[in-house]
Design a protein around this motif. Structure first.
Motif: not given
Ligand code: SAM
Length: 318
Positions: A1-17
């Motif tokens: 769960m924590e890994q998934l949330l960390q992944g979603l947080r990291a991806a949740g920004e335009e430049t990073r997407m």
């Protein structure tokens, strides 16, 4: 769960997407990514670090270059691929990024082409001395048709031809080579064929950058004649094979075409079939099949050897 949330947080920004989408289409260096995004180096590097820390991107070194690509084996790699697939490619920002990416790919191809044009002249001359590649390719493909290939390794990948051939049959396919120029060419070839499950890496046939028991099929196609210690190359290939994995080895039968040694850096003047079998058996591989294709003046041999079905006893190496 924590890994998934960390992944979603990291991806949740335009430049990073945008970075994820780009690295989902090609392996790219920081400077190429800066060129596409038009942002400063510290900013792009910071975003890349966050994406790597979250397991969405892989970072790997090739000589003095560092490349980034979408993670393909970490726990969050499925999330990375899923997110990239959700992004509409006709989004104006994304489509502009992908256009710039195409320009970069074309520039790479042009650079690799210059190098390859020179080498291709020699290789075509050598090809004309032996049997039709088509027949060799038919036989080597049929030698693994009964297998499910999760991991495929091509040692001395050159232009990446074996990846094009075996990539569609494998879940993951990697080609290694000691020449950065050849890797650039192979990278352009697999990207051109849209083989997203294929990668290339800098790697030496004597010390493969893979763990024990990590590959289902290993191919060494027209590379062993460059080896001054061919027996060690076979032992190293055996080390990375999984239980029941297969080694497909293609090279010339003994010959007297001296120019291959004097002008083309071949260390070995072909291989005696029994000699290769004895190296395989000393390494712990079993005979599975053999073909000899007659050419003029070069005959081509194909050895198919199999990893025994007991565990690989040698120590681990990354
Ligand atoms: C004839 S070419 C390419 C053959 C390629 N497997 C194919 O099927 O088209 C041989 C390749 O072996 C690579 N090579 C030579 N020595 C190597 C080594 N020690 N480790 C890995 N690759 C090596 C060369 O750089 C070259 O790209």
């Amino acid at each position: 769960m924590e890994q998934l949330l960390q992944g979603l947080r990291a991806a949740g920004e335009e430049t990073r997407m945008r970075l994820l989408v780009l690295c989902g289409h090609a392996e790219l260096t920081v400077s190429e990514l800066i060129q596409i995004l038009g942002q400063s180096q510290p900013r792009v590097s910071r975003h890349l670090k966050l994406l790597c820390d979250a397991g969405l991107l892989d970072r790997f070194q090739e000589g003095s270059w560092v490349y980034y690509r979408l993670a393909n084996k970490s726990g969050t790699s499925l999330l990375a691929r899923y997110l990239v697939d959700l992004v509409p490619e006709d989004d104006p920002v994304v489509s502009r990024d992908l256009e710039r990416l195409n320009t970069i790919k074309q520039a790479r191809l042009d650079a690799a082409d210059d190098y390859f044009r020179e080498n291709a002249k020699h290789w075509n001359k050598i090809r004309s001395l032996h049997v039709a590649e088509k027949e060799v390719e038919r036989l080597i493909l049929s030698s693994v048709q009964d297998m499910e290939i999760t991991d495929f390794l091509d040692i001395g990948t050159g232009t990446g031809r074996m990846l094009e051939l075996f990539g569609p049959l494998s879940q993951f396919a990697v080609g290694v080579d000691t020449s950065r120029e050849m890797l650039a060419f192979a990278r352009a070839a697999i990207e051109g064929a849209d083989l997203r499950n294929c990668q290339v890496r800098l790697g030496d046939m004597y010390t493969l950058p893979f763990l024990n028991d990590s590959q289902d099929v290993v191919v060494i196609h027209q590379v062993l004649h460059y080896a001054d210690r061919p027996k060690m190359v076979i032992a190293e290939a055996k080390r990375v094979l999984r239980k029941n994995g297969r080694l497909v080895l293609v090279d010339f039968a003994p010959h007297e075409v001296e120019t291959l040694r004097t002008e083309h850096a071949h260390t070995q003047m072909g291989f005696d079939a029994d000699q290769v079998w004895s190296w395989c058996e000393e390494a712990g591989l079993k005979r599975k099949d053999f073909h000899m294709l007659a050419g003029d003046p070069l005959n081509v041999n194909i050895w198919i050897a199999e990893q025994s079905n007991t565990d690989n006893p040698s120590g681990e190496r990354e």
